[in-house]
Each structure stands twice: as structure tokens, then as C-alpha cells.
Design a protein around this motif. Structure first.
Motif, PDB file in Angstrom:
ATOM      1  N   MET A   1       1.034  -1.441   0.045  1.00 25.28           N
ATOM      2  CA  MET A   1       0.037   0.186  -0.335  1.00 25.28           C
ATOM      3  C   MET A   1       0.999   1.631  -0.319  1.00 25.28           C
ATOM      4  O   MET A   1       0.645   2.096  -0.332  1.00 25.28           O
ATOM      5  N   ALA A   2       1.876   1.165   0.586  1.00 32.84           N
ATOM      6  CA  ALA A   2       2.744   2.250   0.845  1.00 32.84           C
ATOM      7  C   ALA A   2       3.439   2.018  -0.367  1.00 32.84           C
ATOM      8  O   ALA A   2       3.482   4.480  -0.794  1.00 32.84           O
ATOM      9  N   LYS A   3       3.668   1.811  -0.204  1.00 30.70           N
ATOM     10  CA  LYS A   3       4.249   1.264  -2.482  1.00 30.70           C
ATOM     11  C   LYS A   3       3.758   2.167  -3.269  1.00 30.70           C
ATOM     12  O   LYS A   3       3.706   3.331  -4.640  1.00 30.70           O
ATOM     13  N   VAL A   4       1.825   2.005  -3.470  1.00 34.06           N
ATOM     14  CA  VAL A   4       2.040   1.795  -3.954  1.00 34.06           C
ATOM     15  C   VAL A   4       1.425   3.829  -4.666  1.00 34.06           C
ATOM     16  O   VAL A   4       1.225   4.543  -5.313  1.00 34.06           O
ATOM     17  N   LEU A   5       1.338   4.255  -2.868  1.00 36.57           N
ATOM     18  CA  LEU A   5       0.816   5.431  -2.568  1.00 36.57           C
ATOM     19  C   LEU A   5       2.005   6.185  -2.716  1.00 36.57           C
ATOM     20  O   LEU A   5       2.433   7.742  -3.659  1.00 36.57           O
ATOM     21  N   LEU A   6       3.643   6.028  -2.752  1.00 36.47           N
ATOM     22  CA  LEU A   6       4.649   5.937  -3.141  1.00 36.47           C
ATOM     23  C   LEU A   6       4.522   7.499  -4.380  1.00 36.47           C
ATOM     24  O   LEU A   6       5.024   7.783  -4.754  1.00 36.47           O
ATOM     25  N   VAL A   7       4.732   5.791  -5.337  1.00 37.69           N
ATOM     26  CA  VAL A   7       4.873   5.641  -6.307  1.00 37.69           C
ATOM     27  C   VAL A   7       3.950   5.689  -7.600  1.00 37.69           C
ATOM     28  O   VAL A   7       3.701   6.118  -9.038  1.00 37.69           O
ATOM     29  N   GLY A   8       2.761   5.372  -6.865  1.00 41.62           N
ATOM     30  CA  GLY A   8       1.657   4.773  -8.017  1.00 41.62           C
ATOM     31  C   GLY A   8       1.036   6.097  -8.467  1.00 41.62           C
ATOM     32  O   GLY A   8      -0.139   5.977  -9.385  1.00 41.62           O
ATOM     33  N   VAL A   9       1.068   7.022  -7.678  1.00 45.68           N
ATOM     34  CA  VAL A   9      -0.858   7.844  -7.072  1.00 45.68           C
ATOM     35  C   VAL A   9      -0.128   9.412  -7.208  1.00 45.68           C
ATOM     36  O   VAL A   9       0.688   9.615  -5.971  1.00 45.68           O
ATOM     37  N   SER A  10      -0.396  10.129  -7.684  1.00 47.29           N
ATOM     38  CA  SER A  10       0.345  11.276  -7.694  1.00 47.29           C
ATOM     39  C   SER A  10      -1.064  12.517  -7.023  1.00 47.29           C
ATOM     40  O   SER A  10      -0.436  14.138  -7.653  1.00 47.29           O
ATOM     41  N   ASP A  11      -1.616  12.514  -6.687  1.00 47.39           N
ATOM     42  CA  ASP A  11      -2.498  13.231  -6.639  1.00 47.39           C
ATOM     43  C   ASP A  11      -1.950  14.033  -5.120  1.00 47.39           C
ATOM     44  O   ASP A  11      -1.510  14.007  -3.829  1.00 47.39           O
ATOM     45  N   PRO A  12      -1.677  15.281  -4.891  1.00 52.42           N
ATOM     46  CA  PRO A  12      -1.314  16.484  -3.831  1.00 52.42           C
ATOM     47  C   PRO A  12      -1.726  15.834  -2.983  1.00 52.42           C
ATOM     48  O   PRO A  12      -1.368  16.766  -1.899  1.00 52.42           O
ATOM     49  N   ARG A  13      -2.445  15.924  -2.913  1.00 47.77           N
ATOM     50  CA  ARG A  13      -3.653  15.758  -1.143  1.00 47.77           C
ATOM     51  C   ARG A  13      -3.040  14.555  -0.139  1.00 47.77           C
ATOM     52  O   ARG A  13      -3.201  14.370   1.221  1.00 47.77           O
ATOM     53  N   LEU A  14      -2.407  13.703  -0.809  1.00 40.26           N
ATOM     54  CA  LEU A  14      -1.562  12.295  -0.538  1.00 40.26           C
ATOM     55  C   LEU A  14       0.065  12.885  -0.754  1.00 40.26           C
ATOM     56  O   LEU A  14       0.468  11.521  -0.507  1.00 40.26           O
ATOM     57  N   GLY A  15      -0.106  13.349  -0.419  1.00 41.46           N
ATOM     58  CA  GLY A  15       2.269  14.172   0.161  1.00 41.46           C
ATOM     59  C   GLY A  15       2.363  14.159   1.394  1.00 41.46           C
ATOM     60  O   GLY A  15       3.279  12.999   1.158  1.00 41.46           O
ATOM     61  N   ASN A  16       1.469  14.236   2.058  1.00 40.73           N
ATOM     62  CA  ASN A  16       2.275  13.693   3.656  1.00 40.73           C
ATOM     63  C   ASN A  16       1.272  13.278   4.131  1.00 40.73           C
ATOM     64  O   ASN A  16       1.074  13.468   5.227  1.00 40.73           O
ATOM     65  N   VAL A  17       1.300  11.768   3.859  1.00 43.11           N
ATOM     66  CA  VAL A  17      -0.042  11.081   4.447  1.00 43.11           C
ATOM     67  C   VAL A  17       1.100   9.592   4.709  1.00 43.11           C
ATOM     68  O   VAL A  17       2.018   9.142   3.737  1.00 43.11           O
ATOM     69  N   THR A  18       1.192   8.807   5.204  1.00 37.00           N
ATOM     70  CA  THR A  18       1.665   7.510   6.072  1.00 37.00           C
ATOM     71  C   THR A  18       0.825   6.473   6.497  1.00 37.00           C
ATOM     72  O   THR A  18       0.539   6.825   6.944  1.00 37.00           O
ATOM     73  N   VAL A  19       1.000   5.687   5.505  1.00 31.41           N
ATOM     74  CA  VAL A  19       0.487   4.314   5.759  1.00 31.41           C
ATOM     75  C   VAL A  19       0.549   3.818   7.701  1.00 31.41           C
ATOM     76  O   VAL A  19       1.641   2.714   7.803  1.00 31.41           O
ATOM     77  N   GLY A  20      -0.450   3.767   8.163  1.00 32.48           N
ATOM     78  CA  GLY A  20       0.096   3.364   9.102  1.00 32.48           C
ATOM     79  C   GLY A  20      -0.025   1.825   9.514  1.00 32.48           C
ATOM     80  O   GLY A  20       0.182   1.074  10.753  1.00 32.48           O
ATOM     81  N   GLY A  21      -0.891   1.395   9.516  1.00 29.90           N
ATOM     82  CA  GLY A  21      -2.090  -0.144   8.818  1.00 29.90           C
ATOM     83  C   GLY A  21      -2.102  -0.957   7.933  1.00 29.90           C
ATOM     84  O   GLY A  21      -3.253   0.235   7.401  1.00 29.90           O
ATOM     85  N   VAL A  22      -2.684  -2.284   8.072  1.00 30.63           N
ATOM     86  CA  VAL A  22      -3.685  -2.323   6.721  1.00 30.63           C
ATOM     87  C   VAL A  22      -4.492  -3.589   7.664  1.00 30.63           C
ATOM     88  O   VAL A  22      -3.145  -4.499   7.972  1.00 30.63           O
ATOM     89  N   GLU A  23      -5.203  -3.959   7.762  1.00 31.31           N
ATOM     90  CA  GLU A  23      -5.509  -5.154   8.609  1.00 31.31           C
ATOM     91  C   GLU A  23      -6.357  -5.238   6.727  1.00 31.31           C
ATOM     92  O   GLU A  23      -7.703  -4.891   6.284  1.00 31.31           O
ATOM     93  N   VAL A  24      -6.652  -6.693   7.155  1.00 26.29           N
ATOM     94  CA  VAL A  24      -7.026  -7.405   5.623  1.00 26.29           C
ATOM     95  C   VAL A  24      -8.204  -8.901   6.270  1.00 26.29           C
ATOM     96  O   VAL A  24      -7.647  -9.133   7.241  1.00 26.29           O
TER      97      VAL A  24
END
Length: 116
Positions: A1-24
Motif C-alpha cells: 500500500m505504501a509503495k503504491v501511494l508513493l510511486v503510483g498515485v500523483s494526487d497532491p492531497r496524498l503527499g504527506n500521508v503515511t500508512v499506519g497499518g492495513v487489516e485484511v
């Protein structure tokens, strides 16, 4: 998830977000992602995540290689806020907590006093 947000999404609103965890979920049909962001930008970040949800899911599908790509749900990770609240509370400990107590929580008699 973090990698996808970092390199795959260019929305400026997501520039300062950190993935704290993911529950599947056990069946891998739903993934709940918890994001760490300052409170001032939380609504903006959630809007950005909702807007990019399809792109994120598509990129996750490529990364995971699972039979099903989970439905994504986003929320805020509040553990840092909770830890800060605990830290603040510990600075203001009531003086009664320093009194020695027995196993049931009752104050122990002070040395030199008689017990009735």
C-alpha cells in the motif's frame, strides 16, 4: 500500500500521508488501511484516497497477485493521538495514585497508626 501511494498515485492531497497499518479480512475481500496524517489535513487526505481508490486498487492488484483484489476502506490511524493523550494524562497524575494500596485498591494504613 505504501509503495503504491508513493510511486503510483500523483494526487497532491496524498503527499504527506503515511500508512499506519492495513487489516485484511481472512477471505482477502476487504482491506482496511489506516493512515497517519495531521488532523488539519485528514478530510483532504480521505477525499484524495476516495478519489484515487480505483487506481490504488488496480496497482495493488498488480503488486499482490491475489485471485481477488480487496475492496479498499480508508480510515485514520489514531494511535499517535492516543499516545499523546496518555503522555499528557501522565503529566497530571492525581496525588491519590501515589498512596500505597492493598490488592483490592484500598489505602494501606500509614506506619504508626492503629487499624480499627
Amino acid at each position: 500500500m505504501a509503495k503504491v501511494l508513493l510511486v503510483g498515485v500523483s494526487d497532491p492531497r496524498l503527499g504527506n500521508v503515511t500508512v499506519g497499518g492495513v487489516e485484511v479480512s481472512p477471505d482477502r475481500r476487504v482491506a482496511k488501511a489506516f493512515m497517519i496524517v495531521d488532523d488539519a489535513h485528514a478530510d483532504e487526505v480521505l477525499a484524495g484516497l476516495q478519489s484515487a481508490k480505483g487506481r490504488i486498487r488496480s496497482l495493488l492488484s498488480q503488486e499482490l497477485g491475489w485471485r481477488y483484489t480487496p475492496e479498499l476502506r480508508f480510515g485514520m490511524d489514531t494511535t499517535l493521538d492516543e499516545a499523546d493523550n496518555i503522555r499528557k494524562a501522565l503529566k497530571h497524575v492525581p496525588p491519590t495514585l501515589a498512596i500505597a494500596k492493598d490488592d483490592h485498591g484500598y489505602p494501606l494504613p500509614e506506619a504508626g497508626t492503629c487499624k480499627e
